[in-house]
Each structure stands twice: as structure tokens, then as C-alpha cells.
Design an enzyme around this catalytic site. Sequence first.
Site, short mmCIF file in Angstrom:
data_model
loop_
_atom_site.label_atom_id
_atom_site.label_comp_id
_atom_site.label_asym_id
_atom_site.label_seq_id
_atom_site.Cartn_x
_atom_site.Cartn_y
_atom_site.Cartn_z
N GLY A 170 -5.30 -9.22 2.89
CA GLY A 170 -5.94 -8.22 2.03
C GLY A 170 -5.24 -7.96 0.72
N HIS B 92 5.84 -0.52 -2.78
CA HIS B 92 5.39 0.22 -3.97
C HIS B 92 5.43 1.72 -3.79
CE1 HIS B 92 3.01 -3.61 -5.38
NE2 HIS B 92 4.30 -3.71 -5.57
N ASN C 38 -8.40 -12.92 4.34
CA ASN C 38 -9.02 -12.29 3.15
C ASN C 38 -10.47 -12.78 3.08
OD1 ASN C 38 -9.65 -11.45 0.39
ND2 ASN C 38 -7.43 -11.36 0.04
N ASN D 13 0.83 -1.20 0.00
CA ASN D 13 0.00 0.00 0.00
C ASN D 13 0.87 1.25 0.00
OD1 ASN D 13 -2.03 -1.84 0.13
ND2 ASN D 13 -2.52 -1.50 2.28
N VAL D 14 0.34 2.29 -0.64
CA VAL D 14 1.08 3.54 -0.76
C VAL D 14 0.43 4.63 0.10
CG1 VAL D 14 1.92 2.98 -3.09
CG2 VAL D 14 -0.24 4.24 -2.84
N ASP D 15 -0.51 4.22 0.98
CA ASP D 15 -1.33 5.21 1.68
C ASP D 15 -0.79 5.67 3.04
OD1 ASP D 15 -2.00 3.05 3.41
OD2 ASP D 15 -3.83 2.59 2.28
N SER E 236 -4.76 -9.56 -3.35
CA SER E 236 -5.21 -10.56 -4.32
C SER E 236 -4.06 -11.47 -4.74
CB SER E 236 -5.83 -9.88 -5.55
OG SER E 236 -4.90 -8.98 -6.11
N CYS F 58 11.32 13.35 -8.98
CA CYS F 58 11.62 13.84 -10.33
C CYS F 58 11.53 12.66 -11.29
CB CYS F 58 13.01 14.44 -10.34
SG CYS F 58 13.57 14.85 -12.01
C1 BJW Z 1 -10.07 -7.44 1.89
C2 BJW Z 1 -11.06 -6.60 2.27
C3 BJW Z 1 -11.11 -6.44 3.68
C4 BJW Z 1 -11.23 -6.61 0.15
N1 BJW Z 1 -10.21 -7.11 4.44
N2 BJW Z 1 -9.19 -8.10 2.53
C5 BJW Z 1 6.06 -12.39 -13.06
C6 BJW Z 1 4.99 -12.96 -13.72
C7 BJW Z 1 4.06 -12.16 -14.40
C8 BJW Z 1 4.20 -10.78 -14.45
C9 BJW Z 1 5.27 -10.21 -13.80
C10 BJW Z 1 6.18 -11.00 -13.13
N3 BJW Z 1 7.12 -10.19 -12.57
C11 BJW Z 1 6.80 -8.91 -12.87
C12 BJW Z 1 5.68 -8.90 -13.63
C13 BJW Z 1 5.01 -7.70 -14.17
C14 BJW Z 1 4.17 -6.96 -13.17
C15 BJW Z 1 3.07 -7.88 -12.67
O1 BJW Z 1 3.10 -8.38 -11.57
N4 BJW Z 1 2.06 -8.08 -13.48
C16 BJW Z 1 0.93 -8.95 -13.12
C17 BJW Z 1 -0.31 -8.09 -12.79
C18 BJW Z 1 0.70 -9.88 -14.26
N5 BJW Z 1 4.97 -6.44 -12.07
C19 BJW Z 1 5.65 -5.32 -12.19
O2 BJW Z 1 5.66 -4.68 -13.23
C20 BJW Z 1 6.45 -4.85 -11.00
N6 BJW Z 1 7.78 -4.52 -11.43
C21 BJW Z 1 8.69 -5.43 -11.70
O3 BJW Z 1 8.54 -6.59 -11.48
O4 BJW Z 1 9.83 -4.89 -12.26
C22 BJW Z 1 10.87 -5.77 -12.70
C23 BJW Z 1 12.01 -4.87 -13.09
C24 BJW Z 1 13.27 -5.16 -12.60
C25 BJW Z 1 14.34 -4.34 -12.97
C26 BJW Z 1 14.15 -3.24 -13.81
C27 BJW Z 1 12.89 -2.95 -14.28
C28 BJW Z 1 11.80 -3.78 -13.92
C29 BJW Z 1 5.88 -3.56 -10.43
C30 BJW Z 1 4.53 -3.74 -9.83
C31 BJW Z 1 4.00 -2.39 -9.35
C32 BJW Z 1 2.56 -2.46 -8.88
N7 BJW Z 1 2.08 -1.16 -8.72
C33 BJW Z 1 0.70 -0.96 -8.25
C34 BJW Z 1 0.38 0.55 -8.34
C35 BJW Z 1 1.13 1.30 -7.25
C36 BJW Z 1 0.83 2.75 -7.32
C37 BJW Z 1 -0.62 3.08 -7.08
O5 BJW Z 1 -1.11 2.85 -5.96
O6 BJW Z 1 -1.25 3.55 -8.00
O7 BJW Z 1 0.58 -1.43 -6.89
S1 BJW Z 1 -0.47 -1.96 -9.13
C38 BJW Z 1 -1.52 -2.27 -7.73
O8 BJW Z 1 -1.55 -3.69 -7.44
C39 BJW Z 1 -0.82 -1.59 -6.53
C40 BJW Z 1 -1.00 -2.63 -5.46
O9 BJW Z 1 -0.03 -2.44 -4.44
C41 BJW Z 1 -0.84 -3.93 -6.20
C42 BJW Z 1 -1.41 -5.12 -5.51
O10 BJW Z 1 -2.79 -5.04 -5.38
P1 BJW Z 1 -3.49 -5.57 -4.06
O11 BJW Z 1 -3.00 -4.79 -2.90
O12 BJW Z 1 -3.38 -7.03 -3.99
O13 BJW Z 1 -5.02 -5.10 -4.30
P2 BJW Z 1 -6.20 -5.83 -5.10
O14 BJW Z 1 -7.23 -4.83 -5.39
O15 BJW Z 1 -5.68 -6.61 -6.23
O16 BJW Z 1 -6.78 -6.90 -4.05
C43 BJW Z 1 -7.49 -6.49 -2.90
C44 BJW Z 1 -7.70 -7.72 -2.02
O17 BJW Z 1 -8.28 -7.29 -0.80
C45 BJW Z 1 -8.66 -8.75 -2.62
O18 BJW Z 1 -8.10 -10.04 -2.49
C46 BJW Z 1 -9.91 -8.64 -1.74
O19 BJW Z 1 -10.61 -9.86 -1.60
C47 BJW Z 1 -9.31 -8.19 -0.45
N8 BJW Z 1 -10.20 -7.44 0.44
N9 BJW Z 1 -11.76 -6.09 1.25
C48 BJW Z 1 -9.28 -7.91 3.85
N10 BJW Z 1 -12.00 -5.65 4.27
#
Ligand code: BJW
Length: 260
Positions: A201, A133, A227, A116-118, A203, A141
Site C-alpha cells: 500500500g 514519519h 498493491n 503511516n502516522v495514524d 506508491s 515544540c
Molecule cells: C492500496 C489501496 C488498498 C490504494 N490496499 N494499497 C532522494 C531522491 C529524491 C528526493 C529525495 C531523496 N531523498 C529525500 C528526498 C526528498 C523527499 C522525497 O522523497 N521527495 C520525493 C517525493 C521526490 N524526502 C524527504 O524530504 C524526507 N526527508 C529526508 O529525506 O530528509 C533528509 C535529511 C537528512 C538530514 C537532515 C535533514 C534532511 C522526508 C519525507 C517525509 C514524508 N512525509 C509525508 C507526510 C507525513 C505527515 C503527514 O501525514 O502529513 O509522509 S509525505 C506522504 O508521503 C506521507 C506518506 O507517509 C508518504 C508516502 O506516501 P504513501 O504512503 O506511499 O501514500 P501514497 O498516497 O503515495 O500511495 C498510496 C498507495 O496505496 C498507492 O500505491 C495505491 O495504489 C495504494 N492503495 N488503496 C493497498 N486498499
Amino acid sequence: MNLQRMPLVLIPIPPDFINSLRSARRVAVLTGAGVSAESGVPTFREAQTGLWAQFEPTDLATPQAFERDPQTVWEWYAWRRELVARAEPNPGHLALAALETSLNRRGAHFTLITQNVDGLHQRAGSQNVVELHGNLSQTKCSREDRVVESWPPTRRVPPPCPHCGALLRPDVVWFGEALPREALAAAERAANESDIFISVGTSGVVEPAASLPFAALEHGAIVVEINPEATPLTPLAAHVLTGPSGAVLPDLVKAVWPEG
Ligand code: BJW
């Protein structure tokens, strides 16, 4: 929020998990957007309320999107920054801070790894937080990657960097960008060395964070998931506590240390 005054255990916590947590030496917790859902911060991928039900993520959370339309991306993050500034940590955040205090008091090590970024974990009192993240409240910059604290008033959106004139951007990690090296190393170390790893929490679809519980499993940790929905980790977790973290986490802390 006073955990002492919260209702006694509502969600059944497996007794052997309670005992493992009482005797744990190293605990790591990975959190995702779901932990902040009960603070009113939308998650990313949930159909009805997820941020990306309204916005196409690839339009907003990639370096390419910023190059194409920096104003829209900047404004989207400004909107989210305001939303987070109005939000308060919920009982789940507070319970994680209480868990850290209780474990530290007993000589155990605790690491909170968050996607989380919050900043709500820090506002709840968590101390050893690894931000994978970045953080929405910081600006950097886009050319030199350095954090910029302030800049002269301007009508330009995004504002230019006061040092080099390139566009400023939020200090968060977009798809295709590397995670902060030290944070990722600290998270991997915490996962590999943990005897209990709790995923809350998230996915579990965004790498490399999604691999951390599996690394912990390979290194022999007891892996637990909290979750309301199933994730790719669910079939492999030793314990799955199905429910919202704002209810499960306070119950967990109460069950492990009823005396506080
Ligand atoms: C509850 C609830 C309640 C609801 N109580 N639970 C290997 C395989 C395939 C792809 C890749 C790989 N390695 C890298 C990749 C590419 C990519 C990736 O992962 N893609 C996949 C989607 C396919 N990854 C990247 O690009 C990463 N970079 C990287 O690997 O770089 C390599 C590199 C090396 C050297 C040089 C250059 C590159 C970077 C990933 C960055 C992710 N950024 C974001 C945005 C951040 C900024 C912003 O906030 O805008 O991060 S994306 C977004 O997803 C955000 C989150 O942190 C992240 C994860 O999401 P999260 O937290 O899981 O949320 P949700 O909505 O998905 O799930 C919510 C959950 O809560 C659900 O399960 C609900 O059930 C639950 N819930 N209410 C508890 N009350």
C-alpha cells in the site's frame, strides 16, 4: 475481526511464497497509506480520493508552509486527527498483527515499518512497529523538538509551547526534514536482515522509505508487493499480489497458516 471466519483464499497466493513464509526467520513489512484506505483514511497521491487532490502538499507538509501559515497547517492536521480517531483498523491491519503473532510463535522475527502516522497498526495489535514519519496523535515544540503532552487552554492556533512559547506542531516528518534517527536505523536494519520483505500500500516515491525494499533486494531478500496499482518496485518484486490489502493480507495469512 476473526480471521478464522474470513472466506478461504480468494486471491491466489503463489505456493513458493507460502512455503518461504512458513520457513522465514526474519520478515519485514513496509506499509503506506493504502493499508489505511479501507479504514476510510484518504491516501496522499490518488487522483480522486487522495488528500492532495484537495490540498497542495507543499502548502501543508513542509516546514516552510508551517512558517508561512501555521494556523492552516495546524487546522489541517486537527481535521485529519479527528478523521483517524473515528477510523477503525481494517482486515489488512488485523492480518498484519496476526502475521506477527504467528511468526513470533514459530520463533521468527517480525518488524512492521510504517510510513503511516495514524496509529492504526498499533490499534490492530501490532507490537514491533517502527514509525518512520511520526504520529499524528503527538504534538511537539517547533523550536526544541520535544514532545508536549498537554498545554493550558488557549484561543491561539497553534497553541504556544508551555515550556518556551514557540508554536506547537504535529509530531510528523515533513518534506526536507530528517526522519527520526533510531526509527530509520531500525528500519534499515530490518530491511537488510530480512529474508522476506513485503511492501504494502505504498506508491514508493517518498525517500528514504522508498529505498528500503531495494536495500532488502540487494541483501538477498525475497521482495513481495501488495498493491492494486503498479509502483517502481513492481518489475523487481519476486511476487506481486495485485489487490486491496484488506483482502489480500487476510487471504495470505489464511493460506500460510490455515489452522490459525
Ligand atoms: C492500496 C489501496 C488498498 C490504494 N490496499 N494499497 C532522494 C531522491 C529524491 C528526493 C529525495 C531523496 N531523498 C529525500 C528526498 C526528498 C523527499 C522525497 O522523497 N521527495 C520525493 C517525493 C521526490 N524526502 C524527504 O524530504 C524526507 N526527508 C529526508 O529525506 O530528509 C533528509 C535529511 C537528512 C538530514 C537532515 C535533514 C534532511 C522526508 C519525507 C517525509 C514524508 N512525509 C509525508 C507526510 C507525513 C505527515 C503527514 O501525514 O502529513 O509522509 S509525505 C506522504 O508521503 C506521507 C506518506 O507517509 C508518504 C508516502 O506516501 P504513501 O504512503 O506511499 O501514500 P501514497 O498516497 O503515495 O500511495 C498510496 C498507495 O496505496 C498507492 O500505491 C495505491 O495504489 C495504494 N492503495 N488503496 C493497498 N486498499
